[in-house]
Design a protein around this motif. Structure first.
Motif, PDB file in Angstrom:
ATOM      1  N   ARG A  44      38.555  35.323  30.199  1.00 61.73           N
ATOM      2  CA  ARG A  44      37.235  34.871  30.641  1.00 61.73           C
ATOM      3  C   ARG A  44      37.176  33.349  30.740  1.00 61.73           C
ATOM      4  NH1 ARG A  44      35.956  39.280  27.396  1.00 61.73           N
ATOM      5  NH2 ARG A  44      35.708  38.005  25.554  1.00 61.73           N
ATOM      6  N   GLU A  47      38.888  32.393  33.952  1.00 62.96           N
ATOM      7  CA  GLU A  47      38.032  32.734  35.092  1.00 62.96           C
ATOM      8  C   GLU A  47      37.018  31.624  35.295  1.00 62.96           C
ATOM      9  OE1 GLU A  47      36.182  36.454  34.220  1.00 62.96           O
ATOM     10  OE2 GLU A  47      37.782  37.644  35.129  1.00 62.96           O
ATOM     11  N   ALA A  52      35.955  31.734  39.073  1.00 66.81           N
ATOM     12  CA  ALA A  52      35.776  33.122  39.518  1.00 66.81           C
ATOM     13  C   ALA A  52      34.363  33.558  39.169  1.00 66.81           C
ATOM     14  CB  ALA A  52      36.791  34.031  38.844  1.00 66.81           C
ATOM     15  N   SER A  53      33.765  34.371  39.999  1.00 72.44           N
ATOM     16  CA  SER A  53      32.438  34.878  39.675  1.00 72.44           C
ATOM     17  C   SER A  53      32.595  35.911  38.562  1.00 72.44           C
ATOM     18  CB  SER A  53      31.790  35.507  40.902  1.00 72.44           C
ATOM     19  OG  SER A  53      32.693  36.385  41.543  1.00 72.44           O
ATOM     20  N   PRO A  54      31.970  35.642  37.424  1.00 75.75           N
ATOM     21  CA  PRO A  54      32.144  36.500  36.250  1.00 75.75           C
ATOM     22  C   PRO A  54      31.680  37.939  36.500  1.00 75.75           C
ATOM     23  CG  PRO A  54      30.952  34.475  35.711  1.00 75.75           C
ATOM     24  CD  PRO A  54      31.013  34.575  37.191  1.00 75.75           C
ATOM     25  N   SER A  56      31.700  39.543  39.447  1.00 76.92           N
ATOM     26  CA  SER A  56      32.136  39.985  40.765  1.00 76.92           C
ATOM     27  C   SER A  56      32.230  41.501  40.840  1.00 76.92           C
ATOM     28  CB  SER A  56      33.500  39.372  41.087  1.00 76.92           C
ATOM     29  OG  SER A  56      34.026  39.952  42.241  1.00 76.92           O
ATOM     30  N   THR A  60      38.851  42.362  43.393  1.00 82.16           N
ATOM     31  CA  THR A  60      39.612  41.313  42.708  1.00 82.16           C
ATOM     32  C   THR A  60      38.716  40.139  42.332  1.00 82.16           C
ATOM     33  OG1 THR A  60      40.249  40.443  44.869  1.00 82.16           O
ATOM     34  CG2 THR A  60      41.824  41.895  43.778  1.00 82.16           C
ATOM     35  N   ASP A  61      39.216  39.319  41.439  1.00 83.50           N
ATOM     36  CA  ASP A  61      38.439  38.199  40.913  1.00 83.50           C
ATOM     37  C   ASP A  61      38.027  37.219  41.993  1.00 83.50           C
ATOM     38  OD1 ASP A  61      38.609  38.950  38.136  1.00 83.50           O
ATOM     39  OD2 ASP A  61      40.725  38.452  38.272  1.00 83.50           O
ATOM     40  N   GLU A  66      43.826  38.172  42.666  1.00 87.85           N
ATOM     41  CA  GLU A  66      43.481  38.639  41.328  1.00 87.85           C
ATOM     42  C   GLU A  66      44.021  37.634  40.320  1.00 87.85           C
ATOM     43  OE1 GLU A  66      41.665  40.922  40.135  1.00 87.85           O
ATOM     44  OE2 GLU A  66      42.361  41.245  38.080  1.00 87.85           O
ATOM     45  N   LEU A  67      43.229  37.334  39.291  1.00 88.67           N
ATOM     46  CA  LEU A  67      43.659  36.391  38.266  1.00 88.67           C
ATOM     47  C   LEU A  67      44.085  37.139  37.008  1.00 88.67           C
ATOM     48  CD1 LEU A  67      43.795  33.468  37.061  1.00 88.67           C
ATOM     49  CD2 LEU A  67      41.386  33.747  36.477  1.00 88.67           C
ATOM     50  N   LYS A  68      45.262  36.805  36.484  1.00 91.02           N
ATOM     51  CA  LYS A  68      45.731  37.408  35.239  1.00 91.02           C
ATOM     52  C   LYS A  68      46.315  36.337  34.339  1.00 91.02           C
ATOM     53  CE  LYS A  68      45.146  41.881  36.003  1.00 91.02           C
ATOM     54  NZ  LYS A  68      44.030  42.530  35.275  1.00 91.02           N
ATOM     55  N   LYS A 105      44.686  45.933  43.484  1.00 91.60           N
ATOM     56  CA  LYS A 105      44.633  44.890  42.447  1.00 91.60           C
ATOM     57  C   LYS A 105      45.842  43.971  42.498  1.00 91.60           C
ATOM     58  CE  LYS A 105      41.075  45.861  39.630  1.00 91.60           C
ATOM     59  NZ  LYS A 105      40.024  44.884  39.310  1.00 91.60           N
TER      60      LYS A 105
END
Length: 219
Positions: A44, A47, A52-54, A56, A60-61, A66-68, A105
């Motif tokens: 978080r 993000e 990134a929109s929390p 969303s 995907t983020d 996609e964020l990992k 994803k």
DNA sequence: TATTGATCATAT
DNA sequence: ATATGATCAATA
């Protein structure tokens, strides 16, 4: 592809070297006190740091990415598997790889390594070199085969025989608040059954290979 | 020590 | 109850 993923990668690389404590302070986020009570905190925080929109509702983020976060040890090796998504057990049999959430994803992933370890208190953990991954033909073949294997066995009503050892790179594991949680599924005759929720995960060995490809060690 | 099965927080 | 963010902790 637009240049959004590249721009994102640039911003993520700008975070390399900062500690989680510094990042949290910069964004006015309180650091959790107990490490065991903060499992999703790093994800978080990143993000937030990357915008990134929390909430969303998209797959995907980011629109194209996609964020990992990826916990790594002092030698840069992943310390954990990577959560991908829950399994939709009632529909798994009808959804092929091409239309799967797993593939959606993983279409493009921005991995952000975080140096982690028992000896490293969370605020002192550092962000590493982010990298962008898009699956190669070979990697997709591995993922597709594992997905097909798992989906077909579930379709045969053998969910309870599947454990985390199945799958070369993609595995199926429990994903729940506790072992008593149940979700709807159905057996071979279509009769409703209640089972422990499962999710797809990428094996640490697989993400280790992605890391090596993206950030080869230099002398 | 690597991996599996279990778990914790937050939000919808 | 479901989904996303993951890591913890017991076991092999």
């Amino acid at each position: 592809m637009s240049d959004e993923p590249r721009a994102l990668l640039g911003r993520a690389r700008g975070l390399a070297g900062f500690t989680l404590g510094e990042l949290a302070a910069a964004h006015g986020v309180p650091l959790p006190e107990a490490p065991t009570r903060s499992k999703g905190f790093v994800g978080r925080l990143l993000e937030r740091a990357l915008g990134a929109s929390p909430t969303s509702t998209a797959m995907t983020d980011f629109p194209e990415c996609e964020l990992k976060t990826l916990p790594v040890d002092a030698l840069g090796r992943p310390r954990e598997s990577t959560f991908v998504c829950h399994v939709q057990l009632p529909q798994l049999a009808e959804i092929g790889w091409d239309d799967s959430r797993v593939r959606a994803k993983l279409r493009r992933v921005l991995f952000v390594p975080i140096e982690t370890g028992r000896a490293l208190a969370q605020p002192t953990r550092r962000v590493g070199q982010a990298f962008l991954w898009e699956m190669s033909t070979e990697q997709e073949a591995l993922l597709r085969d594992d997905y097909a294997l798992l989906a077909s066995r579930v379709a045969l009503g053998e969910l309870e025989r599947i454990d985390a050892r199945w799958g070369r790179v993609l595995q199926l594991r429990p994903k729940a608040a506790n072992a008593r949680i149940r979700v709807r599924a159905h057996d071979l005759d279509g009769a409703p059954v209640r089972v422990l929720p499962r999710a797809f995960y990428l094996r640490a060995q697989f993400t280790a290979a992605l890391l090596r490809d993206a950030l080869p060690l230099r002398a």
